[in-house]
Design an enzyme around this catalytic site. Structure first.
Site, PDB file in Angstrom:
ATOM      1  CG  ASP A 165      -1.937  -1.138   1.209  1.00 45.28           C
ATOM      2  OD1 ASP A 165      -2.043  -1.852   0.205  1.00 45.28           O
ATOM      3  OD2 ASP A 165      -2.599  -1.330   2.241  1.00 45.28           O
TER       4      ASP A 165
ATOM      5  CE  LYS B 297      -3.775  -4.435   0.999  1.00 46.17           C
ATOM      6  NZ  LYS B 297      -4.431  -3.699   2.050  1.00 46.17           N
TER       7      LYS B 297
ATOM      8  CB  CYS C 184      -2.647  -2.374   5.326  1.00 39.95           C
ATOM      9  SG  CYS C 184      -4.264  -1.655   4.932  1.00 39.95           S
TER      10      CYS C 184
END
Length: 181
Positions: A17, A78, A110
């Site tokens: 991310d 995701k 995350c």
């Protein structure tokens, strides 16, 4: 004690991310990008597979272009906070490697949930502390503490480099050591 060893034949680099909409609010985002780029270069030179996860790219954008060398790297989209999705799990199983080097954002969300799931799946997880960040130092520290308590090895870019290299004096070491000076 075995969990503290990593080698290039058993490692995978997982980048989580590092995305367009997250970067502006990350005080240490540039450090994360720099250290992730160092690890990507090392991984490519040592033939260590790299995987990238992106949280809801329609809303958060894609991995920032400052993260280099991802042209031929699988990207797993995701909507769950954990990057350990069915797709990523299947890809890791196919590789047959058990040591996962983790960088990304945010440490306490995350990254934390991914590390927790990887540990539960019996992977050895090396959380690269100077390759992850959160919006606040408190959240960053909390995430590191939780992952350490669960059994992740909290490490840093240089330690990972030297552990993967095993010895100095080789042409590969001389070439790659310039990245950490």
């Amino acid at each position: 004690m075995e969990k503290y060893f990593t080698n290039k034949q058993d490692a995978v680099l997982l980048v989580i991310d590092i995305q367009d909409k997250l970067m502006p609010v990350m005080k240490y985002g540039e450090q994360v990008i720099n250290n992730t780029n160092t690890l990507i270069t090392i991984a490519k030179d040592l033939a260590i597979p790299i995987m990238v996860a992106e949280m809801y790219p329609k809303g958060l954008g894609h991995t920032v272009p400052e993260v280099k060398g991802l042209e031929d790297v699988p990207i797993f989209e995701k909507i769950t906070f954990s990057a350990y999705t069915h797709e990523l799990s299947a890809a890791l199983k196919q590789l047959g490697r058990k040591s996962i080097l983790v960088t990304g954002m945010e440490t306490h969300v995350c990254v934390y949930q991914t590390v927790r799931d990887l540990l539960f799946a019996r992977y050895n997880v090396f959380l690269v502390a100077d390759g992850v960040c959160s919006r606040t130092k408190e959240n960053y520290r909390s995430g590191l503490s939780l992952m350490a308590a669960m059994g992740a090895v909290i490490t840093n870019t240089e330690t990972v480099f030297f552990d993967l290299m095993k010895e100095a004096g080789t042409p590969q070491f001389r070439k790659l050591s310039k990245l950490i000076k």
